[in-house]
Design an enzyme around this catalytic site. Sequence first.
Site, PDB file in Angstrom:
ATOM      1  N   GLY A 260       0.804  -1.208   0.000  1.00  0.00           N
ATOM      2  CA  GLY A 260       0.000   0.000   0.000  1.00  0.00           C
ATOM      3  C   GLY A 260       0.838   1.260   0.000  1.00  0.00           C
ATOM      4  O   GLY A 260       0.294   2.365   0.095  1.00  0.00           O
ATOM      5  N   ASP A 261       2.162   1.121  -0.056  1.00  0.00           N
ATOM      6  CA  ASP A 261       3.019   2.302  -0.102  1.00  0.00           C
ATOM      7  C   ASP A 261       4.261   1.927  -0.908  1.00  0.00           C
ATOM      8  O   ASP A 261       4.276   0.896  -1.573  1.00  0.00           O
ATOM      9  CB  ASP A 261       3.335   2.779   1.329  1.00  0.00           C
ATOM     10  CG  ASP A 261       3.513   4.293   1.398  1.00  0.00           C
ATOM     11  OD1 ASP A 261       4.200   4.843   0.519  1.00  0.00           O
ATOM     12  OD2 ASP A 261       2.988   4.933   2.325  1.00  0.00           O
TER      13      ASP A 261
END
Length: 479
Positions: A260-261
Amino acid sequence: MKKLLMEKTSWLLLVILVLVLLVGAEGRKSRILDESSSYDLEYKAISCRAHSASITDFGGVGDGKTLNTKAFQEAVNQLSQYASDGGSQLIVPAGQWLTGSFNLTSHFTLFLQKDAVLLASQEINEWAVIDPLPSYGHGRDAAGGRYISLLFGTNLTDVIITGENGTIDGQGELWWQKFHSKKLKYTRPYLIELMHSDNIQISDLTLVNSPSWNIHPVYSSNIIIQGITILAPVKSPNTDGINPDSCTNVRLEDNYIVSGDDCVAVKSGWDEYGIKYGMPTSQLVIRRLTCISPYSAAIALGSEMSGGIQDVRAEDITAINTESGVRIKTAVGRGGFVKDVYVKGMTLHTMKWVFWMTGNYGSHADTHWDPNALPEIKGINYRDVVAENVSMAARLEGISGDPFTGICMSNVTISMAKKAKKYPWTCTDIEGITSGVQPPPCQLLPDQGPEKSEMCDFPTESLPIDNIEMQRCSYRLNY
Ligand SMILES: *[C@@H]1O[C@H](CO)[C@@H](O)[C@H](O)[C@H]1NC(C)=O
Ligand SMILES: *[C@@H]1O[C@H](CO)[C@@H](O)[C@H](O)[C@H]1NC(C)=O
Ligand SMILES: *[C@@H]1O[C@H](CO)[C@@H](O)[C@H](O)[C@H]1NC(C)=O
Ligand SMILES: *[C@@H]1O[C@H](CO)[C@@H](O)[C@H](O)[C@H]1NC(C)=O
Ligand SMILES: *[C@@H]1O[C@H](CO)[C@@H](O)[C@H](O)[C@H]1NC(C)=O
């Protein structure tokens, strides 16, 4: 009557005799089995160990329910006595090993066998709170302290975390919810953090659902991280893959990251705290990284880069459905530098921006940042890039009065998406050159002609971390 009793008794004796023989045979059989159930373990590591133990020797129970924090800490504490006697390894067999955080020791290997899963405890009270990093001054999620990482070590030397692709499961959902509902008192824990340590190997493991960052070596040197699979939902908050932070001589190879990053985020402290601590990340090589991260980058430099980032070499990078390739994030107030960055060989598919640099990232530690602390961004090289289905080739935004200089791009072929932006390049406050770049770049990156397509190359001398060779370690274990 008496005869019958006799017969019964002798029958009984016979049955008992047979049973005894059978059990004896069973006993012998299982002893033989025991001997043959000793098995061989072989793997590659920066050091092999003289002593081995299993977590079961310390009362560990791999049933997914029993909390094993004490067993793990006891095991490490006991095994630390062998630090100056050939070192030790702790084997974690197949099973679900629920545990809170525990600390590692020097000359030590944690080995997760196939189908061994470390399950992070969901009891927040189990997680000790430690000081913020001195180069950050603050926690990332909340001012003040931070929850200690699941596997933690500080001031260590010669630490290995490896296995047969065993798993570390952060069970992060609970933490992500707390983050979204702003209920965190302290910064979320990471899965692995090693501080002030030297000679580190993290390899052949799968890390899933970290509460936040996955692997965070900080203030450390001589680090090899390879063969790691990192999986987290692409919308989970701040689940960065691997974040070398104020580290020197680092090699990241053959890692596969869906998160997610940023898949890899290179850092060195935050604003005035990072400037004061002054410890750069340098001599970093990243090879054969595969990344999926729709809202972030394959490799990010920053945004916390106040101690400086220098000599980064990225080679054979593959990204699919990822926001950008190698991005630079910084801001006025960060100070520090990002220089001598070399990227060679990127294959990208479905990207928002192939190239993204911004000097306007904001995100300050607090209000005390120095408006005169300007970052120096200089010598950023890319070559041999192929990208398809791209919305925008580049968004390059330096800082007014502090341009990003020495940008070099060669042999870059970008195919735009059907619904691409009208102008493939935006460039402000940057300086550099290009050769053989399609679609034609902005005027601030003048074309040197196709014959220069081999410019922007790596330095010729290799980094010291590339001279470290792994040994083959083999053990005969009896369980
Ligand atoms: C682990 O190390 C940290 C930092 O040194 C310390 O605060 C913590 O108490 C240690 N945990 C255990 C169980 O020793
Ligand atoms: C760990 O190393 C750092 C940097 O050398 C030092 O400042 C710190 O005091 C050390 N901590 C311990 C617990 O030895
Ligand atoms: C390790 O396990 C992950 C998750 O199951 C899998 O995707 C990956 O292919 C495995 N890696 C190796 C080298 O077996
Ligand atoms: C191209 O990118 C768009 C998003 O910009 C995506 O929706 C689409 O599925 C991609 N097409 C292919 C063929 O991957
Ligand atoms: C240009 O890049 C492509 C793809 O990465 C590569 O195959 C080719 O050899 C490069 N050309 C030169 C002149 O380096």
